[in-house]
Design a protein around this motif. Sequence first.
Motif, PDB file in Angstrom:
ATOM      1  N   PRO A  87       0.770  -1.270  -0.022  1.00  0.00           N
ATOM      2  CA  PRO A  87      -0.060   0.008  -0.071  1.00  0.00           C
ATOM      3  C   PRO A  87       0.893   1.374   0.113  1.00  0.00           C
ATOM      4  O   PRO A  87       1.757   1.522   1.049  1.00  0.00           O
ATOM      5  N   THR A  89       0.577   5.412  -0.522  1.00  0.00           N
ATOM      6  CA  THR A  89       0.038   6.614  -0.991  1.00  0.00           C
ATOM      7  C   THR A  89       0.569   7.943  -0.886  1.00  0.00           C
ATOM      8  O   THR A  89       1.683   7.970  -0.748  1.00  0.00           O
ATOM      9  N   LYS A 212      -0.109  -4.262   9.907  1.00  0.00           N
ATOM     10  CA  LYS A 212       1.097  -4.125   9.104  1.00  0.00           C
ATOM     11  C   LYS A 212       2.001  -3.130   9.861  1.00  0.00           C
ATOM     12  O   LYS A 212       1.478  -2.080  10.360  1.00  0.00           O
ATOM     13  N   ASP A 267       8.183  -7.244   4.223  1.00  0.00           N
ATOM     14  CA  ASP A 267       8.588  -6.137   3.158  1.00  0.00           C
ATOM     15  C   ASP A 267       9.800  -5.421   3.793  1.00  0.00           C
ATOM     16  O   ASP A 267      10.300  -5.549   4.804  1.00  0.00           O
ATOM     17  N   GLY A 269      12.730  -3.859   0.871  1.00  0.00           N
ATOM     18  CA  GLY A 269      13.975  -4.044  -0.111  1.00  0.00           C
ATOM     19  C   GLY A 269      13.888  -4.966  -1.159  1.00  0.00           C
ATOM     20  O   GLY A 269      14.980  -5.366  -1.912  1.00  0.00           O
ATOM     21  N   ARG A 271      13.765  -6.362  -4.354  1.00  0.00           N
ATOM     22  CA  ARG A 271      14.111  -5.705  -5.717  1.00  0.00           C
ATOM     23  C   ARG A 271      14.232  -6.606  -6.779  1.00  0.00           C
ATOM     24  O   ARG A 271      14.505  -6.520  -8.040  1.00  0.00           O
ATOM     25  N   GLY A 290       7.132  -2.400  -2.817  1.00  0.00           N
ATOM     26  CA  GLY A 290       7.003  -0.833  -2.627  1.00  0.00           C
ATOM     27  C   GLY A 290       7.338  -0.316  -3.775  1.00  0.00           C
ATOM     28  O   GLY A 290       6.851  -0.181  -5.158  1.00  0.00           O
ATOM     29  N   ARG A 291       8.846   0.436  -3.857  1.00  0.00           N
ATOM     30  CA  ARG A 291       9.226   1.415  -4.959  1.00  0.00           C
ATOM     31  C   ARG A 291       9.385   0.831  -6.315  1.00  0.00           C
ATOM     32  O   ARG A 291       9.340   1.837  -6.989  1.00  0.00           O
TER      33      ARG A 291
HETATM   34  C1  FMN Z   1       6.309   6.796  -1.015  1.00  0.00           C
HETATM   35  C2  FMN Z   1       5.755   5.807  -0.070  1.00  0.00           C
HETATM   36  C3  FMN Z   1       4.467   5.991   0.515  1.00  0.00           C
HETATM   37  C4  FMN Z   1       4.019   4.851   1.313  1.00  0.00           C
HETATM   38  N1  FMN Z   1       2.559   5.056   1.779  1.00  0.00           N
HETATM   39  C5  FMN Z   1       2.232   4.115   2.602  1.00  0.00           C
HETATM   40  C6  FMN Z   1       1.022   3.932   3.181  1.00  0.00           C
HETATM   41  O1  FMN Z   1       0.257   4.971   2.723  1.00  0.00           O
HETATM   42  N2  FMN Z   1       0.571   3.220   4.044  1.00  0.00           N
HETATM   43  C7  FMN Z   1       1.519   2.037   4.085  1.00  0.00           C
HETATM   44  O2  FMN Z   1       0.922   1.111   4.820  1.00  0.00           O
HETATM   45  N3  FMN Z   1       2.718   1.904   3.841  1.00  0.00           N
HETATM   46  C8  FMN Z   1       2.969   2.986   2.820  1.00  0.00           C
HETATM   47  N4  FMN Z   1       4.421   2.722   2.437  1.00  0.00           N
HETATM   48  C9  FMN Z   1       5.275   1.740   2.787  1.00  0.00           C
HETATM   49  C10 FMN Z   1       5.093   0.575   1.849  1.00  0.00           C
HETATM   50  O3  FMN Z   1       3.889  -0.091   2.039  1.00  0.00           O
HETATM   51  C11 FMN Z   1       6.089  -0.645   2.265  1.00  0.00           C
HETATM   52  O4  FMN Z   1       5.998  -1.003   3.503  1.00  0.00           O
HETATM   53  C12 FMN Z   1       7.661  -0.089   1.861  1.00  0.00           C
HETATM   54  O5  FMN Z   1       7.511   0.769   0.830  1.00  0.00           O
HETATM   55  C13 FMN Z   1       8.332  -1.492   1.455  1.00  0.00           C
HETATM   56  O6  FMN Z   1       9.593  -1.207   1.166  1.00  0.00           O
HETATM   57  P1  FMN Z   1      10.259  -1.058  -0.334  1.00  0.00           P
HETATM   58  O7  FMN Z   1       9.833   0.157  -0.661  1.00  0.00           O
HETATM   59  O8  FMN Z   1      11.610  -1.141  -0.179  1.00  0.00           O
HETATM   60  O9  FMN Z   1       9.583  -2.424  -0.908  1.00  0.00           O
HETATM   61  C14 FMN Z   1       5.034   4.016   1.419  1.00  0.00           C
HETATM   62  C15 FMN Z   1       6.334   3.771   0.911  1.00  0.00           C
HETATM   63  C16 FMN Z   1       6.581   4.716   0.182  1.00  0.00           C
HETATM   64  C17 FMN Z   1       7.927   4.596  -0.489  1.00  0.00           C
END
Ligand code: FMN
Length: 339
Positions: A87, A89, A212, A267, A269, A271, A290-291
């Motif tokens: 998720p 946002t 989460k 979660d 990292g 990639r 995520g990213r």
């Molecule tokens: C720009 C951004 C916005 C995020 N917004 C939310 C969110 O609204 N709700 C949430 O539970 N996690 C949010 N996350 C965390 C992601 O759900 C996730 O836990 C995380 O990005 C995983 O790591 P990764 O980006 O290294 O894969 C956000 C992450 C990013 C990078």
Amino acid sequence: MNLKDVKKNAREKMKGVCAICRECNGVWCRGMVPGMGGSGNGSTMQRNYNKLNEIRIMMKTLHNVKDPNVKFNFLGKVLSSPLIVAPITGLNYNAGGAISEEDYIDDIVNGSIECGTIAMIGDGGNPGFYKWGIEAIKKVKGNGVAIIKPRENSEIIKRIRMAEEVGALAVGIDIDGAGLLVMKTMGQPVGPKSIEELKELVESTKLPFILKGILSVEEAKIAMKAGVAGIIVSNHGGRVFNGTISSTEVLAEISEAVGDKMLIIADGGVREGIDVVKFLALGAHCVLVGRPIIWGSVGGRREGVKLTLETLKNQLYQSMILTGALSLEKINKNMIYKD
Ligand SMILES: Cc1cc2nc3c(=O)[nH]c(=O)nc-3n(C[C@H](O)[C@H](O)[C@H](O)COP(=O)(O)O)c2cc1C
């Protein structure tokens, strides 16, 4: 379209907020929140990358595993792989205007389904974020999960009802968003939950409830006592509490304590396909990405999301051949090299 083009496109569109580095290690973007980075000096996002990268998996090629099964059963729904979209946002401000929130939601919900898996939608200070996510899940007949901010229980329950109405697969809260003071200044306070408050949420719905942002055995056990269906071992991509640990550091212990009693998602990292093997070897049942999904959406829209997920899935398949794992259940801690 290929993934190289998608990333090239995204790099141009995200100039200044994300360099789509060869190693997404949180260095270039440190402190960029809003943006794509980790909060503070970015050490937690960097730790996610470093700790995951330190794990080495043993190669095995003398066996009969020629066509491993990467399918995953998510609370009764069979997905094409254990890769689920995280998720996310606030794209309108975090991605520097590269994509609108509505377009991003549309891309992740549909792109994931086209790849045989699902996305989780998030919640935030702008009421549109959650509403658009719910509308997108409705359009795909409920095939998605809604993760709500840890608001007051009455506010969470209102949003759980919205998810129930569209037939979502599960609901949950990102409890690690408990310190987001900015939500309070917007008149929408968030905060931690007592076990009683958590139980009230779990019991308010027939949908599986997912928590989460768990990073300790102690809290995983509390979650289990409250009756949650699953936890996500996560530090929110290093964005909410700089200075804490990475999910990979505590995952094995958590899995040992509660892994046979509830769903363990993790979660931080992911990639490459081998990263999924590492998370599963530590005891996760499935992972969130995520990213890389943001890059996919910005650089190639729905097709880019699909391509990102397909690529990870194919890499996972290949990694399973090279580790001799016939199915996801066969991935275990003995595959991790101990030095
Ligand atoms: C720009 C951004 C916005 C995020 N917004 C939310 C969110 O609204 N709700 C949430 O539970 N996690 C949010 N996350 C965390 C992601 O759900 C996730 O836990 C995380 O990005 C995983 O790591 P990764 O980006 O290294 O894969 C956000 C992450 C990013 C990078």
